[in-house]
Design an enzyme around this catalytic site. Structure first.
Site, short mmCIF file in Angstrom:
data_model
loop_
_atom_site.label_atom_id
_atom_site.label_comp_id
_atom_site.label_asym_id
_atom_site.label_seq_id
_atom_site.Cartn_x
_atom_site.Cartn_y
_atom_site.Cartn_z
N ALA A 29 26.46 36.66 59.90
CA ALA A 29 25.62 35.53 59.52
C ALA A 29 24.13 35.77 59.78
CB ALA A 29 26.07 34.28 60.26
N GLN A 106 31.03 40.12 56.73
CA GLN A 106 31.79 38.92 57.11
C GLN A 106 31.24 37.72 56.34
OE1 GLN A 106 30.68 39.64 61.40
NE2 GLN A 106 32.75 38.91 61.73
N ILE A 108 29.98 35.28 53.14
CA ILE A 108 30.65 34.80 51.93
C ILE A 108 29.63 34.41 50.88
CG2 ILE A 108 32.69 33.98 53.21
CD1 ILE A 108 31.47 31.16 53.17
N HIS A 126 35.83 38.18 54.59
CA HIS A 126 36.13 36.74 54.61
C HIS A 126 35.97 36.09 53.24
CE1 HIS A 126 35.12 36.96 59.19
NE2 HIS A 126 36.32 37.39 58.93
N CYS A 134 42.62 30.49 42.16
CA CYS A 134 43.88 29.78 42.34
C CYS A 134 44.61 30.43 43.50
CB CYS A 134 44.72 29.89 41.07
SG CYS A 134 46.44 29.43 41.33
N CYS A 137 48.17 32.15 41.66
CA CYS A 137 48.17 33.33 40.79
C CYS A 137 46.88 34.14 40.87
CB CYS A 137 48.44 32.92 39.34
SG CYS A 137 47.07 32.02 38.58
N CYS A 159 45.22 24.73 39.02
CA CYS A 159 45.13 25.91 38.15
C CYS A 159 45.69 25.60 36.76
CB CYS A 159 45.90 27.07 38.78
SG CYS A 159 45.88 28.58 37.80
N CYS A 162 48.99 28.04 36.46
CA CYS A 162 50.23 27.87 37.23
C CYS A 162 50.32 26.57 38.03
CB CYS A 162 50.43 29.07 38.16
SG CYS A 162 49.34 29.03 39.60
N SER A 201 27.90 38.38 65.92
CA SER A 201 28.12 38.24 67.36
C SER A 201 29.37 39.01 67.80
CB SER A 201 28.23 36.77 67.72
OG SER A 201 29.09 36.12 66.81
ZN LIG Z 1 47.24 29.82 39.23
#
Ligand SMILES: [Zn+2]
Length: 253
Positions: A29, A106, A108, A126, A134, A137, A159, A162, A201
Site C-alpha cells: 500500500a 499486494q 489492487i 490480492h 463472476c 465461471c 452473471c 451462469c 508492512s
Molecule cells: Zn458466471
C-alpha cells in the site's frame, strides 16, 4: 542494515540496482498512498471503520453483496483518478531497462499496469479492483456497466452466463489465493538476485513470505517502508523513508 539517512539509502540502493541483473520488486500500500489510494489496513484506514466482508459472507448474503458494491462504488472517484506515483514510475523505468522481469504486488489498484508495465508482468497476489469477475465461471465485467445497473436497480446483476454473483476481481478474506500468481511469484523470488520490498508492512501472509524466500535463495533483500517491519533484521538494506522520495531519483533512469 538500516540506512542512516535518505541520501545514503538512495546511494546504496543505486549501487545494488547497478550490480543486479534480475530485480524483483514486491509492492504494498505504501507505494500508492501518494496517488491518493488509502491504506485500508493503516490505523484510521477504511478497514478500521468498515469491517471487511469475508468471502463466504459475500457468497451467502445478498445484503453483504449490496454493501460490498456500495462501498466499492463509493471509492470509484478515488480509484478512477489515481495516477502512478514516483515509486511506480521508477519501477517502470527499471522494467523498460530490462532489469525487472515482473513486479509482485499486494495492491489492487492497477497502477503498475498504468505506469507501463505489461499486465502479464504484474503479479497480483490480492487481485484487482478495477474490474469484476463472476465468482462461478470467471467471466469478466466492466465496472461502469455494473455501476449503472446498481444505480438503476439497487443491486449488481448476477452473471449473465451462469447466474452466480459478480464480485470485484480482488481476493477477499477467506478466499483462496490465486494459484498461478502464487506460483509465478515463487519462481521470481527464487531466481532474482535483488528483491526489493516497497511500502509493505510485511504482515499479511502468505504474501509476506516472498522476501524471506528470496533472501533464503541467495538474493540481496532491500526493505523500503516508513515503519519498521518484522523482516528488517534479515534485510541487507532497510530504508525507513517515504517511497516517492526514495524511488524518485530512479524515475527515468
Ligand atoms: Zn458466471
Amino acid at each position: 542494515m538500516i540506512a542512516s539517512d535518505l541520501r545514503s539509502g538512495v546511494e546504496q540502493l543505486g549501487d545494488m540496482i547497478a550490480a543486479a541483473s534480475s530485480i524483483v520488486p514486491f509492492t504494498g500500500a505504501g507505494i500508492s498512498t501518494e496517488c491518493g489510494i488509502p491504506d485500508f489496513r493503516s490505523p484510521g484506514g477504511l478497514w478500521t471503520r468498515n469491517r471487511p466482508i469475508p468471502f463466504d459472507e459475500f457468497v451467502a448474503s445478498k445484503e453483504a453483496r449490496e454493501e460490498a458494491w456500495r462501498r466499492r462504488f463509493a471509492m470509484e472517484a478515488t480509484f478512477a483518478v489515481a495516477k502512478p506515483g514516483r515509486g511506480h514510475r521508477a519501477l517502470a523505468s527499471l522494467y523498460r531497462a530490462g532489469k525487472v522481469p515482473a513486479v509482485i504486488t499486494q495492491n489492487i489498484d492497477n497502477l503498475h499496469q498504468a505506469s507501463g508495465i505489461a499486465s502479464d508482468h504484474v503479479i497480483e497476489l490480492h487481485g484487482n479492483t478495477t474490474y469484476a469477475r463472476c465468482i462461478g465461471c470467471g467471466q469478466t465485467y466492466q465496472l461502469d456497466w455494473l455501476k449503472r445497473r446498481f444505480e438503476d436497480e439497487g443491486a449488481v446483476p448476477d452473471c449473465t452466463v451462469c447466474d452466480e454473483p459478480i464480485k470485484t476481481a480482488t481476493i477477499s478474506f477467506g478466499q483462496a489465493m490465486p494459484e498461478e500468481a502464487m506460483q509465478r511469484a515463487t519462481e521470481l523470488a527464487q531466481h532474482c538476485d535483488l528483491f526489493i520490498a516497497i511500502g509493505s508492512s510485511l504482515v499479511v501472509w502468505p504474501a509476506a513470505g516472498f522476501p524471506l524466500m528470496a533472501k533464503n535463495c541467495g538474493a540481496r533483500l532491500v526493505i523500503i517502508n516508513r515503519e519498521p517491519t518484522d523482516q528488517d533484521d534479515v534485510a541487507d538494506l532497510v530504508i525507513r523513508h517515504d517511497i516517492g522520495e526514495t524511488l524518485g531519483p530512479f524515475v527515468g533512469n
